[in-house]
Every structure is written in structure tokens, then in C-alpha cells.
Design a protein around this motif. Structure first.
Motif, short mmCIF file in Angstrom:
data_model
loop_
_atom_site.label_atom_id
_atom_site.label_comp_id
_atom_site.label_asym_id
_atom_site.label_seq_id
_atom_site.Cartn_x
_atom_site.Cartn_y
_atom_site.Cartn_z
N PHE A 170 0.56 7.30 11.69
CA PHE A 170 -0.54 6.88 10.83
C PHE A 170 -1.91 6.94 11.50
O PHE A 170 -2.92 6.97 10.82
CB PHE A 170 -0.30 5.44 10.35
CG PHE A 170 0.99 5.28 9.61
CD1 PHE A 170 1.10 5.64 8.28
CD2 PHE A 170 2.11 4.76 10.25
CE1 PHE A 170 2.28 5.48 7.60
CE2 PHE A 170 3.30 4.60 9.57
CZ PHE A 170 3.39 4.97 8.25
N THR A 171 -1.97 6.88 12.81
CA THR A 171 -3.25 6.76 13.49
C THR A 171 -4.02 8.07 13.53
O THR A 171 -3.44 9.14 13.68
CB THR A 171 -3.07 6.24 14.94
OG1 THR A 171 -2.18 7.12 15.62
CG2 THR A 171 -2.53 4.85 14.95
N SER A 172 -5.32 7.96 13.39
CA SER A 172 -6.21 9.11 13.51
C SER A 172 -7.63 8.59 13.73
O SER A 172 -7.95 7.44 13.44
CB SER A 172 -6.17 9.97 12.24
OG SER A 172 -6.73 9.28 11.14
N TYR A 173 -8.47 9.45 14.24
CA TYR A 173 -9.87 9.09 14.45
C TYR A 173 -10.55 8.79 13.11
O TYR A 173 -11.31 7.84 12.99
CB TYR A 173 -10.59 10.22 15.19
CG TYR A 173 -12.04 9.92 15.46
CD1 TYR A 173 -12.40 9.01 16.45
CD2 TYR A 173 -13.05 10.52 14.73
CE1 TYR A 173 -13.73 8.71 16.70
CE2 TYR A 173 -14.38 10.24 14.96
CZ TYR A 173 -14.71 9.33 15.95
OH TYR A 173 -16.03 9.03 16.19
N ALA A 174 -10.24 9.61 12.10
CA ALA A 174 -10.85 9.41 10.78
C ALA A 174 -10.46 8.05 10.20
O ALA A 174 -11.29 7.38 9.58
CB ALA A 174 -10.41 10.53 9.84
N LEU A 175 -9.23 7.61 10.41
CA LEU A 175 -8.80 6.30 9.92
C LEU A 175 -9.55 5.19 10.64
O LEU A 175 -10.00 4.23 10.01
CB LEU A 175 -7.30 6.12 10.09
CG LEU A 175 -6.74 4.75 9.70
CD1 LEU A 175 -6.98 4.47 8.23
CD2 LEU A 175 -5.27 4.67 10.05
N ALA A 176 -9.71 5.32 11.95
CA ALA A 176 -10.45 4.30 12.71
C ALA A 176 -11.89 4.20 12.22
O ALA A 176 -12.43 3.10 12.07
CB ALA A 176 -10.40 4.62 14.19
N GLN A 177 -12.51 5.33 11.95
CA GLN A 177 -13.88 5.33 11.45
C GLN A 177 -13.95 4.71 10.05
O GLN A 177 -14.85 3.95 9.76
CB GLN A 177 -14.44 6.76 11.41
CG GLN A 177 -14.67 7.35 12.77
CD GLN A 177 -15.70 6.57 13.56
OE1 GLN A 177 -16.71 6.13 13.04
NE2 GLN A 177 -15.42 6.38 14.84
N GLU A 178 -13.00 5.04 9.20
CA GLU A 178 -12.96 4.52 7.83
C GLU A 178 -12.82 3.00 7.84
O GLU A 178 -13.53 2.30 7.13
CB GLU A 178 -11.79 5.14 7.06
CG GLU A 178 -11.63 4.64 5.65
CD GLU A 178 -12.66 5.19 4.69
OE1 GLU A 178 -12.91 4.52 3.67
OE2 GLU A 178 -13.21 6.27 4.94
N LYS A 179 -11.90 2.47 8.63
CA LYS A 179 -11.67 1.03 8.67
C LYS A 179 -12.85 0.31 9.33
O LYS A 179 -13.16 -0.81 8.97
CB LYS A 179 -10.37 0.70 9.41
CG LYS A 179 -9.11 1.12 8.67
CD LYS A 179 -9.05 0.68 7.24
CE LYS A 179 -8.67 -0.74 7.06
NZ LYS A 179 -8.57 -1.15 5.65
N THR A 180 -13.54 0.95 10.28
CA THR A 180 -14.69 0.33 10.92
C THR A 180 -15.85 0.24 9.94
O THR A 180 -16.53 -0.77 9.85
CB THR A 180 -15.12 1.14 12.16
OG1 THR A 180 -14.00 1.23 13.04
CG2 THR A 180 -16.28 0.50 12.87
N VAL A 181 -16.08 1.30 9.18
CA VAL A 181 -17.19 1.33 8.23
C VAL A 181 -16.95 0.35 7.08
O VAL A 181 -17.85 -0.33 6.64
CB VAL A 181 -17.37 2.77 7.67
CG1 VAL A 181 -18.33 2.78 6.49
CG2 VAL A 181 -17.88 3.68 8.77
N ASN A 182 -15.71 0.25 6.60
CA ASN A 182 -15.42 -0.56 5.43
C ASN A 182 -15.09 -2.02 5.74
O ASN A 182 -14.90 -2.80 4.84
CB ASN A 182 -14.28 0.06 4.63
CG ASN A 182 -14.71 1.31 3.91
OD1 ASN A 182 -15.89 1.45 3.58
ND2 ASN A 182 -13.80 2.23 3.72
N SER A 183 -14.98 -2.38 7.00
CA SER A 183 -14.68 -3.77 7.32
C SER A 183 -15.99 -4.55 7.46
O SER A 183 -17.01 -4.01 7.86
CB SER A 183 -13.86 -3.86 8.62
OG SER A 183 -14.62 -3.38 9.70
#
Length: 116
Positions: free
Chosen positions: A99-112
Motif C-alpha cells: 500500500f505504501t507510496s510517495y504519492a500516498l504519503a503526500q496525499e495524507k499529509t496534505v489532507n490531514s
């Protein structure tokens, strides 16, 4: 109906886990999965969002595979994590390398929400 009731009956703790589960099944099913590294190699794949402390399955989703004739889905892991954690804020999400990816980390950082 059962999976729709799971989030209504429990409020998860701050730590949650998103993972996959293969339910062994050898019968006829159009979305049966083959996973050679699992003990039971054939079955139905279920995405699960569970509370770490109590192991309560807060949200479940049956993976029905890709649509016939369509190419493989890009960023499947990211889509699964975002769908499985929809509506949660301020939680620590743990998942494996599927499940992990750079795009997911960026998405969760922006939306949290910003933390003080």
C-alpha cells in the motif's frame, strides 16, 4: 448490510491498520484470487481496516478484481488506503509495502489537519 454497520458500532482508537486478507475458497467465483505466497493459494481477497488495540474490523471491502478487458489499476494501494480510511482524522495508519507510496504519503499529509 453487515459491512455497512461495522463503522456505526465502533469508534476506532488512534492506531489503525489497513491490510489484505485472503479467505480460502476453491469454488466457482469470477473474482477468486490466486496468491502463490499465501498458505491457501486460492480465495477471496478482502481489504480490511482494523483497530490495532482491539483487532475490530472497522471497514471491510471485497476485492472483485479488475474489470474484464481493462488494464491493471495504477496506484491500487493508494486508492484502497484512501477509501478504507475515509472519514477518519488524526489517526495513525499502518500498512505494509503493498500500500505504501510517495504519492500516498503526500496525499495524507496534505489532507490531514495541521498539528500544533
Amino acid at each position: 448490510m453487515w459491512t455497512h454497520r461495522l463503522p456505526m458500532l465502533f469508534s476506532p482508537d488512534s492506531d489503525i491498520c489497513v491490510d489484505e486478507q485472503l479467505v480460502p475458497f476453491r469454488g466457482r467465483c469470477s473474482f477468486k484470487q490466486y496468491m502463490p505466497k499465501k498458505v491457501a493459494k486460492y480465495g477471496i481477497k478482502i481489504w480490511a481496516n482494523c483497530d490495532v488495540k482491539s483487532s475490530y474490523a472497522w471497514r471491510l471491502q471485497v476485492y472483485t478484481g479488475k474489470a474484464a478487458g481493462n488494464p491493471s489499476e495504477v496506484n491500487l494501494g493508494m486508492r484502497v488506503v484512501l477509501e478504507m480510511t475515509e472519514g477518519l482524522q488524526g489517526h495513525i495508519i499502518t500498512c505494509d509495502n503493498l500500500f505504501t507510496s510517495y504519492a500516498l504519503a503526500q496525499e495524507k499529509t496534505v489532507n490531514s489537519p495541521a498539528q500544533a
